[in-house]
Write a protein that holds these residues in place. Structure first.
Motif, PDB file in Angstrom:
ATOM      1  N   GLY A  12       0.835  -1.191   0.000  1.00 28.28           N
ATOM      2  CA  GLY A  12       0.000   0.000   0.000  1.00 28.28           C
ATOM      3  C   GLY A  12       0.869   1.240   0.000  1.00 28.28           C
ATOM      4  N   ASN A  13       0.652   2.107   1.000  1.00 24.03           N
ATOM      5  CA  ASN A  13       1.437   3.342   1.078  1.00 24.03           C
ATOM      6  C   ASN A  13       2.632   3.218   2.017  1.00 24.03           C
ATOM      7  N   LYS A  14       2.962   2.004   2.430  1.00 20.72           N
ATOM      8  CA  LYS A  14       4.081   1.783   3.332  1.00 20.72           C
ATOM      9  C   LYS A  14       5.226   1.093   2.594  1.00 20.72           C
ATOM     10  N   ALA A  15       6.386   1.721   2.607  1.00 19.19           N
ATOM     11  CA  ALA A  15       7.582   1.123   2.014  1.00 19.19           C
ATOM     12  C   ALA A  15       8.254   0.225   3.035  1.00 19.19           C
ATOM     13  N   ILE A  16       8.760  -0.903   2.548  1.00 20.28           N
ATOM     14  CA  ILE A  16       9.498  -1.845   3.381  1.00 20.28           C
ATOM     15  C   ILE A  16      10.834  -2.091   2.706  1.00 20.28           C
ATOM     16  N   GLY A  17      11.932  -1.831   3.416  1.00 21.76           N
ATOM     17  CA  GLY A  17      13.256  -2.010   2.840  1.00 21.76           C
ATOM     18  C   GLY A  17      13.696  -0.795   2.064  1.00 21.76           C
ATOM     19  N   GLY A  18      14.871  -0.899   1.443  1.00 17.10           N
ATOM     20  CA  GLY A  18      15.387   0.201   0.652  1.00 17.10           C
ATOM     21  C   GLY A  18      15.701   1.445   1.462  1.00 17.10           C
ATOM     22  N   GLY A  19      15.960   1.283   2.752  1.00 17.23           N
ATOM     23  CA  GLY A  19      16.262   2.436   3.598  1.00 17.23           C
ATOM     24  C   GLY A  19      15.037   3.113   4.180  1.00 17.23           C
ATOM     25  N   ALA A  20      13.838   2.602   3.890  1.00 15.72           N
ATOM     26  CA  ALA A  20      12.611   3.185   4.452  1.00 15.72           C
ATOM     27  C   ALA A  20      12.575   2.959   5.958  1.00 15.72           C
ATOM     28  N   PRO A  21      11.852   3.799   6.695  1.00 16.63           N
ATOM     29  CA  PRO A  21      11.744   3.586   8.142  1.00 16.63           C
ATOM     30  C   PRO A  21      11.236   2.188   8.464  1.00 16.63           C
ATOM     31  N   ILE A  22      11.739   1.618   9.542  1.00 20.85           N
ATOM     32  CA  ILE A  22      11.304   0.282   9.960  1.00 20.85           C
ATOM     33  C   ILE A  22       9.844   0.357  10.403  1.00 20.85           C
ATOM     34  N   THR A  23       9.021  -0.498   9.815  1.00 21.40           N
ATOM     35  CA  THR A  23       7.597  -0.493  10.125  1.00 21.40           C
ATOM     36  C   THR A  23       7.253  -1.518  11.193  1.00 21.40           C
ATOM     37  N   ILE A  75      -4.718   1.629   7.459  1.00 25.63           N
ATOM     38  CA  ILE A  75      -3.382   1.092   7.253  1.00 25.63           C
ATOM     39  C   ILE A  75      -3.471  -0.105   6.307  1.00 25.63           C
ATOM     40  N   PRO A  76      -2.365  -0.430   5.633  1.00 24.80           N
ATOM     41  CA  PRO A  76      -2.399  -1.549   4.678  1.00 24.80           C
ATOM     42  C   PRO A  76      -2.677  -2.879   5.361  1.00 24.80           C
ATOM     43  N   ASN A  94      -9.976  -8.395  -3.573  1.00 22.27           N
ATOM     44  CA  ASN A  94     -10.678  -7.582  -2.578  1.00 22.27           C
ATOM     45  C   ASN A  94      -9.812  -6.492  -1.955  1.00 22.27           C
ATOM     46  N   GLY A  95      -8.594  -6.281  -2.490  1.00 22.47           N
ATOM     47  CA  GLY A  95      -7.871  -5.065  -2.146  1.00 22.47           C
ATOM     48  C   GLY A  95      -6.780  -5.147  -1.117  1.00 22.47           C
ATOM     49  N   VAL A  96      -6.291  -6.357  -0.781  1.00 22.28           N
ATOM     50  CA  VAL A  96      -5.202  -6.411   0.194  1.00 22.28           C
ATOM     51  C   VAL A  96      -3.944  -5.778  -0.396  1.00 22.28           C
ATOM     52  N   ALA A  97      -3.076  -5.314   0.489  1.00 22.82           N
ATOM     53  CA  ALA A  97      -1.860  -4.628   0.053  1.00 22.82           C
ATOM     54  C   ALA A  97      -0.667  -5.565  -0.038  1.00 22.82           C
TER      55      ALA A  97
END
Length: 355
Positions: A12-23, A75-76, A94-97
């Protein structure tokens, strides 16, 4: 700390990896088919700071409920699928991220290909989630049981299936309820791939013991720069999972938000009800989102100096106490007024209006 550079995927709108903030992730423990109960729990998780939520999808009724749930949350959502590829297809529709599915467990290559193509069409990543209870029989036989090498080999086998279909929006996890085995598994995996890693101790236990195990395992890996998203697994209210995960990130200095409480363990010199005061301060400031370091010390002689790195603090004894900033004493107040005076000072610092 230097984080290992990994690929970036988007849930969705949350990046994981690539230097993105740890979610921070969690998982609902409601019946996914009960839309209202699931939505209500997710709203509580959102308020606690959850970034990504996962729900199990055991049958078509649960898959059908996903679209209704997703339309009411912020949230995703990740669909947790086991064995039945049609549930994965319905979840995508049905739209899961994001999907959590092990491609080697859902049947023929054609079934895997159908899921991969649907995920590609929607831009949905897949997390391969291996744990100590899901290893293939031949791998268990080769290694003589569960071990870190077996967990990593199983994960890489699933990865190979997706890569052969030119699918690379992948996250990986190799969880174990044994903390040392879990740490070693992620270390090995991190050396072999650049996919983002979802870190956690699986089935860690009740809130008290599970918190300790999770903090040791997750904290050790994050301190080495390993991990892009985390989930604390506890037997209890999933909101507790989020609170513990956020505290791990705050303790390591990875995020700066909310209250950071410094409080002494008390000793024979303590002359005020420090335990009660510390608990009250923690509760009164639990909803603060801005970062502030607060000290609650039991010794008026050494307290300000020992907690000089705190933005604001209190220390006291024998019916009275001190308010101090950055180790410098501001004024003396009665013990019963310590918390209220502390709140006044925090309101000035943060420009808030805490009750």
């Amino acid at each position: 700390m230097n984080r290992k550079k990994t690929r970036k995927i988007l849930a969705g709108n949350k990046a994981i990896g690539g230097g993105a903030p740890i979610t921070v992730q969690s998982m609902t423990n409601t019946d996914t088919r009960d839309v209202d109960a699931t939505v209500a729990q997710i709203h509580r998780l959102e308020e606690a700071g959850c970034d990504i939520i996962r729900s199990t999808v055991p049958d078509q009724q649960a898959a059908d409920a996903l679209s209704k749930i997703i339309s009411r949350i912020h949230i995703p959502m990740v669909a947790d699928i086991h064995f039945d590829y049609t549930l994965a297809l319905k979840a995508i529709e049905n739209g899961v991220a994001k999907l959590r599915i092990n491609p080697g467990n859902i049947g023929s290559r054609e079934k895997v290909k159908a899921v991969v193509q649907a995920a590609k069409d929607k831009g949905i990543p897949i997390r391969i989630g291996v744990n100590s209870g899901s290893l293939q029989r031949d791998i268990l036989q080769r290694y003589g049981g569960v071990c870190s090498e077996a967990l990593v080999e199983s994960a890489l086998r699933h990865v190979e299936i997706l890569e052969e279909l030119n699918f690379y929006d992948i996250a990986l996890s190799v969880k174990s309820s044994d903390v040392r085995e879990m740490i070693q598994s992620y270390r090995l995996l991190s050396k072999k791939v650049d996919y983002p890693l979802h870190v956690g101790v699986t089935e860690s236990g009740t809130i008290k013991r599970g918190t300790i195990k999770s903090c040791v395992g997750i904290g050790a890996l994050l301190s080495e720069g390993i991990g892009d998203t985390i989930r604390v697994s506890l037997t209890g209210d999933p909101v507790e999972e989020v609170l513990v995960a956020k505290e791990i990130l705050k303790t390591l200095g990875i995020i700066k938000e909310g209250i950071e409480l410094i409080s002494c363990p008390t000793c024979g010199r303590t002359q005020l009800d420090l335990i009660r005061i510390a608990e009250e301060v923690e509760e009164r400031f639990s909803k603060v989102k801005k970062h502030i370091k607060i000290a609650v010390m039991g010794c008026a002689v050494n307290g300000p100096g020992e907690a000089r790195r705190a933005d604001i603090g209190i220390a006291g004894g024998n019916g009275e106490g001190l308010i101090f900033r950055k180790g410098e004493i501001i004024r003396k107040v009665n013990e019963e007024d310590l918390v209220e005076e502390l709140i006044k000072e925090v309101n000035q610092i943060l420009k808030t209006n805490l009750p």
